[in-house]
Design an enzyme around this catalytic site. Sequence first.
Site, PDB file in Angstrom:
ATOM      1  N   ARG A 164      -6.102  15.345 -18.431  1.00 55.03           N
ATOM      2  CA  ARG A 164      -7.516  15.009 -19.816  1.00 55.03           C
ATOM      3  C   ARG A 164      -8.444  14.934 -18.982  1.00 55.03           C
ATOM      4  O   ARG A 164      -7.821  13.806 -18.352  1.00 55.03           O
ATOM      5  CB  ARG A 164      -6.600  14.328 -21.164  1.00 55.03           C
ATOM      6  CG  ARG A 164      -5.638  14.628 -21.882  1.00 55.03           C
ATOM      7  CD  ARG A 164      -5.936  13.969 -23.341  1.00 55.03           C
ATOM      8  NE  ARG A 164      -5.959  13.020 -22.563  1.00 55.03           N
ATOM      9  CZ  ARG A 164      -6.890  11.534 -23.273  1.00 55.03           C
ATOM     10  NH1 ARG A 164      -7.771  11.656 -23.722  1.00 55.03           N
ATOM     11  NH2 ARG A 164      -6.558  10.753 -22.402  1.00 55.03           N
ATOM     12  N   ARG A 168     -17.893  12.146 -23.181  1.00 56.80           N
ATOM     13  CA  ARG A 168     -18.023  11.818 -24.122  1.00 56.80           C
ATOM     14  C   ARG A 168     -19.384  12.156 -24.824  1.00 56.80           C
ATOM     15  O   ARG A 168     -20.257  11.855 -23.795  1.00 56.80           O
ATOM     16  CB  ARG A 168     -18.101   9.867 -24.399  1.00 56.80           C
ATOM     17  CG  ARG A 168     -16.962   9.452 -23.944  1.00 56.80           C
ATOM     18  CD  ARG A 168     -17.383   7.554 -24.188  1.00 56.80           C
ATOM     19  NE  ARG A 168     -15.823   7.332 -23.825  1.00 56.80           N
ATOM     20  CZ  ARG A 168     -15.438   5.697 -23.294  1.00 56.80           C
ATOM     21  NH1 ARG A 168     -16.737   5.402 -22.586  1.00 56.80           N
ATOM     22  NH2 ARG A 168     -14.096   5.489 -22.977  1.00 56.80           N
ATOM     23  N   ARG A 241       1.543   5.473  -2.800  1.00 61.75           N
ATOM     24  CA  ARG A 241      -0.053   5.943  -2.034  1.00 61.75           C
ATOM     25  C   ARG A 241      -0.140   4.402  -2.387  1.00 61.75           C
ATOM     26  O   ARG A 241       0.030   3.468  -3.490  1.00 61.75           O
ATOM     27  CB  ARG A 241      -0.943   6.271  -3.297  1.00 61.75           C
ATOM     28  CG  ARG A 241      -0.602   8.083  -3.350  1.00 61.75           C
ATOM     29  CD  ARG A 241      -0.785   8.170  -1.872  1.00 61.75           C
ATOM     30  NE  ARG A 241      -1.617   8.830  -1.679  1.00 61.75           N
ATOM     31  CZ  ARG A 241      -2.388   8.818  -0.542  1.00 61.75           C
ATOM     32  NH1 ARG A 241      -1.632   9.542   0.649  1.00 61.75           N
ATOM     33  NH2 ARG A 241      -3.904   8.522   0.154  1.00 61.75           N
ATOM     34  N   ARG A 272     -13.687   2.815  -3.640  1.00 62.01           N
ATOM     35  CA  ARG A 272     -15.012   2.597  -3.892  1.00 62.01           C
ATOM     36  C   ARG A 272     -15.436   0.796  -3.091  1.00 62.01           C
ATOM     37  O   ARG A 272     -14.678   0.772  -2.434  1.00 62.01           O
ATOM     38  CB  ARG A 272     -14.537   2.694  -5.689  1.00 62.01           C
ATOM     39  CG  ARG A 272     -12.952   2.564  -5.723  1.00 62.01           C
ATOM     40  CD  ARG A 272     -12.345   1.946  -7.004  1.00 62.01           C
ATOM     41  NE  ARG A 272     -11.287   1.034  -6.852  1.00 62.01           N
ATOM     42  CZ  ARG A 272     -10.892   0.674  -8.688  1.00 62.01           C
ATOM     43  NH1 ARG A 272     -11.433   1.269  -9.141  1.00 62.01           N
ATOM     44  NH2 ARG A 272      -9.702  -0.697  -8.432  1.00 62.01           N
ATOM     45  N   GLU A 292     -12.596  -0.041  -0.691  1.00 58.77           N
ATOM     46  CA  GLU A 292     -10.980   0.443  -0.832  1.00 58.77           C
ATOM     47  C   GLU A 292     -10.007   2.372   0.006  1.00 58.77           C
ATOM     48  O   GLU A 292     -11.524   2.655  -0.492  1.00 58.77           O
ATOM     49  CB  GLU A 292     -10.785   0.680  -2.196  1.00 58.77           C
ATOM     50  CG  GLU A 292     -10.671  -0.688  -2.799  1.00 58.77           C
ATOM     51  CD  GLU A 292     -10.367  -0.750  -4.884  1.00 58.77           C
ATOM     52  OE1 GLU A 292      -9.907  -1.638  -5.431  1.00 58.77           O
ATOM     53  OE2 GLU A 292      -9.862   0.222  -5.087  1.00 58.77           O
ATOM     54  N   TYR A 340       4.438   3.519 -12.407  1.00 60.70           N
ATOM     55  CA  TYR A 340       3.200   2.996 -12.808  1.00 60.70           C
ATOM     56  C   TYR A 340       2.878   2.507 -14.094  1.00 60.70           C
ATOM     57  O   TYR A 340       2.527   3.147 -15.584  1.00 60.70           O
ATOM     58  CB  TYR A 340       1.707   4.040 -13.189  1.00 60.70           C
ATOM     59  CG  TYR A 340       0.590   3.064 -13.009  1.00 60.70           C
ATOM     60  CD1 TYR A 340       0.222   2.334 -11.838  1.00 60.70           C
ATOM     61  CD2 TYR A 340       0.232   2.758 -14.148  1.00 60.70           C
ATOM     62  CE1 TYR A 340      -0.703   1.405 -12.375  1.00 60.70           C
ATOM     63  CE2 TYR A 340      -0.862   2.181 -14.432  1.00 60.70           C
ATOM     64  CZ  TYR A 340      -1.603   1.213 -12.615  1.00 60.70           C
ATOM     65  OH  TYR A 340      -3.011   0.484 -13.620  1.00 60.70           O
ATOM     66  N   ASP A 342       0.356  -0.217 -16.367  1.00 62.48           N
ATOM     67  CA  ASP A 342      -0.749  -1.480 -16.595  1.00 62.48           C
ATOM     68  C   ASP A 342      -0.164  -3.061 -17.309  1.00 62.48           C
ATOM     69  O   ASP A 342       0.813  -2.826 -17.458  1.00 62.48           O
ATOM     70  CB  ASP A 342      -1.547  -0.754 -17.748  1.00 62.48           C
ATOM     71  CG  ASP A 342      -2.783   0.137 -16.814  1.00 62.48           C
ATOM     72  OD1 ASP A 342      -2.980  -0.490 -16.361  1.00 62.48           O
ATOM     73  OD2 ASP A 342      -3.124   0.623 -18.057  1.00 62.48           O
TER      74      ASP A 342
HETATM   75  C1  LIG Z   1      -4.786  -0.680  -7.193  1.00 62.64           C
HETATM   76  C2  LIG Z   1      -4.149  -1.600  -8.561  1.00 62.64           C
HETATM   77  C3  LIG Z   1      -4.615  -1.317  -9.590  1.00 62.64           C
HETATM   78  C4  LIG Z   1      -4.703  -1.634 -10.990  1.00 62.64           C
HETATM   79  N1  LIG Z   1      -5.989  -2.402 -11.768  1.00 62.64           N
HETATM   80  C5  LIG Z   1      -5.201  -2.288 -12.946  1.00 62.64           C
HETATM   81  C6  LIG Z   1      -5.910  -2.731 -14.237  1.00 62.64           C
HETATM   82  O1  LIG Z   1      -7.373  -2.799 -14.012  1.00 62.64           O
HETATM   83  N2  LIG Z   1      -5.631  -3.030 -15.053  1.00 62.64           N
HETATM   84  C7  LIG Z   1      -4.481  -2.860 -15.879  1.00 62.64           C
HETATM   85  O2  LIG Z   1      -4.053  -2.727 -16.753  1.00 62.64           O
HETATM   86  N3  LIG Z   1      -3.579  -2.823 -15.035  1.00 62.64           N
HETATM   87  C8  LIG Z   1      -3.794  -2.815 -13.069  1.00 62.64           C
HETATM   88  N4  LIG Z   1      -2.937  -2.050 -11.746  1.00 62.64           N
HETATM   89  C9  LIG Z   1      -1.735  -2.570 -12.885  1.00 62.64           C
HETATM   90  C10 LIG Z   1      -0.561  -3.918 -11.981  1.00 62.64           C
HETATM   91  O3  LIG Z   1      -1.257  -4.395 -11.021  1.00 62.64           O
HETATM   92  C11 LIG Z   1       0.752  -3.891 -13.201  1.00 62.64           C
HETATM   93  O4  LIG Z   1       1.011  -3.595 -13.962  1.00 62.64           O
HETATM   94  C12 LIG Z   1       1.588  -5.536 -12.342  1.00 62.64           C
HETATM   95  O5  LIG Z   1       0.606  -5.999 -11.911  1.00 62.64           O
HETATM   96  C13 LIG Z   1       2.602  -5.642 -12.637  1.00 62.64           C
HETATM   97  O6  LIG Z   1       4.307  -6.189 -12.394  1.00 62.64           O
HETATM   98  P1  LIG Z   1       5.048  -7.239 -11.958  1.00 62.64           P
HETATM   99  O7  LIG Z   1       5.080  -7.757 -12.122  1.00 62.64           O
HETATM  100  O8  LIG Z   1       5.527  -4.855 -12.810  1.00 62.64           O
HETATM  101  O9  LIG Z   1       5.274  -6.035 -10.099  1.00 62.64           O
HETATM  102  P2  LIG Z   1       4.284  -7.245  -8.780  1.00 62.64           P
HETATM  103  O10 LIG Z   1       3.617  -7.899  -9.458  1.00 62.64           O
HETATM  104  O11 LIG Z   1       4.090  -6.288  -7.867  1.00 62.64           O
HETATM  105  O12 LIG Z   1       5.534  -8.383  -8.908  1.00 62.64           O
HETATM  106  C14 LIG Z   1       6.623  -7.776  -7.580  1.00 62.64           C
HETATM  107  C15 LIG Z   1       6.869  -8.648  -7.440  1.00 62.64           C
HETATM  108  O13 LIG Z   1       8.333  -9.102  -7.378  1.00 62.64           O
HETATM  109  C16 LIG Z   1       8.015  -9.693  -5.334  1.00 62.64           C
HETATM  110  N5  LIG Z   1       8.971  -9.164  -4.637  1.00 62.64           N
HETATM  111  C17 LIG Z   1       9.079  -7.582  -4.249  1.00 62.64           C
HETATM  112  N6  LIG Z   1      10.691  -7.675  -3.780  1.00 62.64           N
HETATM  113  C18 LIG Z   1      11.338  -8.753  -3.536  1.00 62.64           C
HETATM  114  C19 LIG Z   1      12.137  -9.350  -3.224  1.00 62.64           C
HETATM  115  N7  LIG Z   1      12.931  -8.831  -2.209  1.00 62.64           N
HETATM  116  N8  LIG Z   1      12.265 -10.557  -3.447  1.00 62.64           N
HETATM  117  C20 LIG Z   1      11.680 -11.507  -3.829  1.00 62.64           C
HETATM  118  N9  LIG Z   1       9.982 -11.931  -4.259  1.00 62.64           N
HETATM  119  C21 LIG Z   1       9.647 -10.019  -4.299  1.00 62.64           C
HETATM  120  C22 LIG Z   1       6.402  -9.313  -4.753  1.00 62.64           C
HETATM  121  O14 LIG Z   1       6.059 -10.203  -3.951  1.00 62.64           O
HETATM  122  C23 LIG Z   1       5.475  -9.445  -6.094  1.00 62.64           C
HETATM  123  O15 LIG Z   1       4.939 -10.964  -6.456  1.00 62.64           O
HETATM  124  C24 LIG Z   1      -3.524  -1.843 -10.858  1.00 62.64           C
HETATM  125  C25 LIG Z   1      -2.143  -2.060  -9.920  1.00 62.64           C
HETATM  126  C26 LIG Z   1      -2.716  -1.548  -9.156  1.00 62.64           C
HETATM  127  C27 LIG Z   1      -2.073  -1.520  -7.736  1.00 62.64           C
END
Ligand SMILES: Cc1cc2nc3c(=O)[nH]c(=O)nc-3n(C[C@H](O)[C@H](O)[C@H](O)COP(=O)(O)OP(=O)(O)OC[C@H]3O[C@@H](n4cnc5c(N)ncnc54)[C@H](O)[C@@H]3O)c2cc1C
Length: 365
Positions: A164, A168, A241, A272, A292, A340, A342
């Site tokens: 989609r 707007r 990616r 951006r 970025e 992915y 949020d």
């Molecule tokens: C560029 C980008 C922009 C984004 N923008 C938005 C946004 O605007 N709004 C939104 O809602 N969401 C956004 N997101 C999504 C958001 O980042 C995620 O929802 C969130 O960070 C996921 O949390 P997590 O705990 O699953 O993963 P992570 O934040 O990746 O946490 C996983 C942790 O595990 C640790 N880890 C991994 N392997 C090991 C290991 N072997 N031993 C010890 N520690 C380890 C890592 O170091 C990390 O700290 C974005 C994502 C990206 C990539």
Amino acid sequence: MGAGLFGAAFAQQVRAAGKSVLVIDRRSHIGGNVYTEEIEGIQVHRYGAHIFHTNDRSVWEYVNRFAEFNRYTNAPVANYRGELYSLPFNMYTFNKLWGVVTPREAEAKIREQREAAGITEPKNLEEQAISLVGTDIYERLIKGYTEKQWGRPCSELPSFIIKRLPVRFTFDNNYFNARYQGIPVGGYTRMVERMLDGVEVRLNVDYLQHKAELDALADRVVYTGSVDAYFDDCYGPLSYRSVRFETEVLDTPNFQGNAVVNYTDRETPFTRIIEHKFFEFGTQPKTVISREYSAEWRPGMEPYYPVNDEKNSALYEQYKALADRERKTVFGGRLGEYRYYDMDAVLLSALQLAEKELGKEGEQA
Ligand SMILES: Cc1cc2nc3c(=O)[nH]c(=O)nc-3n(C[C@H](O)[C@H](O)[C@H](O)COP(=O)(O)OP(=O)(O)OC[C@H]3O[C@@H](n4cnc5c(N)ncnc54)[C@H](O)[C@@H]3O)c2cc1C
């Protein structure tokens, strides 16, 4: 367990239920990808701009326990060869593109371009986009940006990437339709710090390198690292990616006048520029910007976006089958589940897992 949002929310819940919990992370800081770091009094989003938005009231109330959220509303601007356009596509965009003033004129313009293209069955992303919004919006605001993001021409990308394209016919620059939106005052790191209040955290520790000794400490393990790495890439690595950030401190109070400016032409190498201070309406004398660059992920790089194409989805299913067989360990978060998420969705998922795990304990007692 990692100290990202998934790990932090899970730990917060089990700790609140009176259990002992240890969080470890291989990075030198908590917060995972939402980590913010203060530079020149500005909260810099180290792993990409993060804007909190949700329709889920329970998640909104949950995060508001740990931070006060400001009224930031995401309203990105597109820069196409020096011409500025409002995003997402709305009446301001259409007025700038065609000089149209009323919604009816704008609708007619888009309809005319879609019909002129005559695409009935889009075979690739380019045809899909044109069949949805017409050629002008595609050429100026979609094509270059998408090609930089995916590293391939739109004519070679599958059409399903764009299902989609919200258009707007109102003067509304708010990028998200979510009911709640904002940025935690003082940054995400402070918010995660509060979530982890009273929880033991060990940083700079790689779980996989110390698995046996760490597993021996716990009845249950929550793993939020990459699922393929956990199984030693036994079926081969999953693809991602990646994004490269070039961050700069500039001796000016205002570089671009907005937190997010997308560069939608193909020639500008970055996708951006983020000007971090505007997430918090900052008035500091200096500014910090991040360019970025979208990049193909290679082992050793930071994985950002899972590539949920057929090949990788099938590969993930193989890893998931192994993960489901693990008795002590549960996999969660964007890397553990290769999807992915949020921020609000990842929090909801962690809260649900905590409830399930705590419920199980209750049943066993
Ligand atoms: C560029 C980008 C922009 C984004 N923008 C938005 C946004 O605007 N709004 C939104 O809602 N969401 C956004 N997101 C999504 C958001 O980042 C995620 O929802 C969130 O960070 C996921 O949390 P997590 O705990 O699953 O993963 P992570 O934040 O990746 O946490 C996983 C942790 O595990 C640790 N880890 C991994 N392997 C090991 C290991 N072997 N031993 C010890 N520690 C380890 C890592 O170091 C990390 O700290 C974005 C994502 C990206 C990539």
